[in-house]
Design an enzyme around this catalytic site. Structure first.
Site, short mmCIF file in Angstrom:
data_model
loop_
_atom_site.label_atom_id
_atom_site.label_comp_id
_atom_site.label_asym_id
_atom_site.label_seq_id
_atom_site.Cartn_x
_atom_site.Cartn_y
_atom_site.Cartn_z
N ASP A 202 0.84 -1.19 0.00
CA ASP A 202 0.00 0.00 0.00
C ASP A 202 0.88 1.25 0.00
O ASP A 202 1.83 1.35 0.79
CB ASP A 202 -0.93 0.00 1.22
N HIS B 249 -3.58 14.03 1.29
CA HIS B 249 -3.80 13.07 2.38
C HIS B 249 -2.59 13.01 3.31
O HIS B 249 -2.73 13.08 4.53
CB HIS B 249 -4.11 11.68 1.82
N ARG C 29 1.11 14.66 13.75
CA ARG C 29 2.36 15.28 14.20
C ARG C 29 2.23 16.81 14.09
O ARG C 29 2.93 17.44 13.29
CB ARG C 29 3.54 14.81 13.33
N GLU D 17 -10.12 4.05 4.10
CA GLU D 17 -9.29 4.84 3.19
C GLU D 17 -9.76 4.52 1.78
O GLU D 17 -9.71 3.37 1.34
CB GLU D 17 -7.80 4.53 3.38
N GLU E 165 -9.31 4.21 -1.90
CA GLU E 165 -8.12 4.05 -2.74
C GLU E 165 -8.50 3.35 -4.05
O GLU E 165 -9.59 2.81 -4.19
CB GLU E 165 -7.07 3.18 -2.02
N ASP F 19 -9.00 0.52 2.32
CA ASP F 19 -7.99 0.13 3.31
C ASP F 19 -8.52 0.49 4.70
O ASP F 19 -8.23 1.56 5.25
CB ASP F 19 -6.68 0.88 2.99
N ARG G 199 -7.48 3.85 13.64
CA ARG G 199 -6.56 4.98 13.86
C ARG G 199 -5.92 4.96 15.24
O ARG G 199 -4.78 5.41 15.40
CB ARG G 199 -7.30 6.30 13.65
N GLN H 149 -3.26 2.27 15.12
CA GLN H 149 -2.22 2.75 14.21
C GLN H 149 -1.35 3.84 14.86
O GLN H 149 -0.12 3.80 14.76
CB GLN H 149 -2.89 3.32 12.94
N TYR I 108 2.72 2.83 15.05
CA TYR I 108 3.30 3.00 13.72
C TYR I 108 4.74 3.51 13.69
O TYR I 108 5.40 3.39 12.66
CB TYR I 108 2.40 3.86 12.84
N LYS J 45 -4.00 -1.93 10.35
CA LYS J 45 -4.45 -2.05 8.96
C LYS J 45 -4.73 -3.49 8.54
O LYS J 45 -5.46 -3.72 7.59
CB LYS J 45 -3.35 -1.51 8.02
N THR K 274 -8.74 -5.63 4.18
CA THR K 274 -8.67 -4.69 3.06
C THR K 274 -9.69 -5.20 2.04
O THR K 274 -9.62 -6.35 1.62
CB THR K 274 -7.28 -4.68 2.41
N THR L 115 -4.65 6.58 0.24
CA THR L 115 -5.90 7.33 0.33
C THR L 115 -5.92 8.46 -0.68
O THR L 115 -4.96 9.20 -0.83
CB THR L 115 -6.04 7.95 1.73
N GLU M 146 -9.73 12.46 8.21
CA GLU M 146 -9.62 13.81 7.65
C GLU M 146 -10.96 14.54 7.64
O GLU M 146 -11.02 15.73 7.92
CB GLU M 146 -9.07 13.73 6.22
CA CA Z 1 -3.83 3.15 2.87
#
Ligand code: CA
Length: 402
Positions: free
Chosen positions: A118, A125, A134, A191, A193, A225, A229, A232, A236, A245, A249, A336, A350
């Site tokens: 992926d 995104h 962040r 997500e 995609e 996907d 969150r 993740q 991550y 994730k 999928t 995404t 988002e």
């Molecule tokens: Ca993705």
């Protein structure tokens, strides 16, 4: 023009012809092609018409892999033959018995998935996620505009559209928590995609150039996907997504062959700095595909694929630049798809800005997914005959944690 009722002028006319795997009651799954609201059982028709050696045998199998492995010349022969069979009245009498209404068939996962990668190819995104995850740093990390960032995902949990998605459990730790806790994800997300499917393999040590994209890539699927969150965000750093994730999928039942997208290619929005030579933009750059994110029947976002920063050909070139080979059935997600506008965002992370800015759905404030929610991703593009074609839609309903 096709003799099949309802096909002419529809989103599944002769300029589309996506492939899938279907079965009827108590019969084995096998390859079919969609025309209008019907699927044509390809193997028995090919046995009569003999379009090319080996096609009928490949289409009698329960995945597209044997057909995809035959390569671009056979894909083109097959497409020309299907077009002739479905358009010339002379073929109607012997073909019609092998045409089945979609209401009467079950659709299956169309490919045996090899490796699954992926990417993260939308600048909007990646910037949005950077700002949310962040907030004290630059939105994009220093490598982002030099290479298409990606990670290896879990091929074994790629499921067909319509498969229920069980809310995953795992470790979660908000920045304000003293310690992690275990339990069902509270921030389940999607997500939106596109997925690209490898037909022709490459060999170990070979680098596939950006111009080699069409020789290796069979087609395109819709891809969701699913992402937890909270799991993740805690897991991550530093190696990327893992359990947040890998629980599921979803991909569409239909694989749109590249040939159906000949009129959908467009320029990329622009790359600055210019990428290294091996990532030079080749014959095929951006794709102008409209996407809709539908939550419980309501369109909540319209991400434009044409806004993607990295092209699918660059993603394949990057995947193989170290000599790693690709196999028939390998799948790579675009990342995404998010446009510049708030109503073009391809995830609820988002759309609700990290859960801080709920959006309204039928007058109710919403952020992340709730049990029972159903998400459908729909895709359309310009067809080669001047109208629109639909790519395979992908949907799934959230089931409670177990
Ligand atoms: Ca993705």
């Amino acid at each position: 023009m096709s003799w099949v009722d309802g096909a002419a002028g529809s989103l599944f006319d002769l300029d589309n012809l996506p492939y899938g795997v279907f079965s009827r009651a108590e019969e084995s799954p096998r390859v079919g092609v969609r025309i209008g609201d019907h699927v044509l059982d390809l193997a028995p028709v090919a046995e009569i018409g003999d379009p090319a050696s080996g096609l009928a045998a490949a289409w009698r199998t329960p995945s597209l892999n044997a057909f995809m492995a035959m390569g671009p010349d056979q894909w083109a022969i097959a497409r020309r033959w299907i077009d002739e069979v479905l358009s010339d009245d002379v073929h109607e009498e012997r073909t019609a018995p092998h045409l089945h209404s979609l209401d009467e068939v079950e659709l299956h996962l169309p490919i045996e998935v090899g490796d699954y990668v992926d990417f993260y190819a939308s600048e909007q995104h990646a910037s949005n996620v950077g700002r949310i995850f962040r907030p004290d740093q630059a939105p994009l990390l220093p490598n982002w505009k030099h290479l298409p960032v990606g990670y290896h995902g879990r091929a074994g949990t790629v499921v067909a559209s319509g498969t229920g998605v069980i809310r995953p459990c795992g470790q979660r730790k908000a920045p304000t928590d003293d310690a992690p806790s275990y339990g069902p994800s509270r921030r389940l997300d999607i997500e939106a995609e596109l997925g690209f499917v490898v037909g022709m393999p490459s060999t170990l040590g070979e680098r596939v150039s950006t111009d080699g994209f069409a020789a290796h890539t069979f087609g395109v699927v819709g891809l969701n996907d699913w992402s937890a969150r909270d799991i993740q965000a805690w897991e991550y750093v530093p190696l990327g997504p893992f359990l947040g994730k890998s629980f599921a999928t979803s991909i569409s039942h239909w694989v749109t062959p590249l040939a159906a997208l000949d009129a959908a290619w467009t320029d990329l929005p622009g790359q600055d700095p210019e990428p290294l030579d091996y990532l030079a933009v080749g014959d095929r750059a951006g794709l102008d595909i409209d996407v809709e994110v539908v939550l419980n029947g309501v369109v909540v976002s319209r991400p434009p694929y044409a806004s993607m920063y990295w092209s699918p050909a660059q993603m394949l070139a990057h995947t193989t630049v170290n000599g790693a080979s690709v196999r028939t059935g390998d799948l790579w997600g675009s990342g995404t798809i998010s446009g510049a506008e708030p109503d073009q965002r391809g995830s609820f992370l988002e759309l609700s800005w990290g859960g801080q800015e709920p959006f309204l759905l039928d007058g109710v404030e919403r952020t992340y997914l709730e049990d029972g929610d159903e998400v459908t991703l729909r895709y359309t593009a310009r067809g080669t005959s001047g109208g629109r074609i639909a790519l395979g839609e992908v949907s799934g309903r959230v089931l409670p944690a177990t």
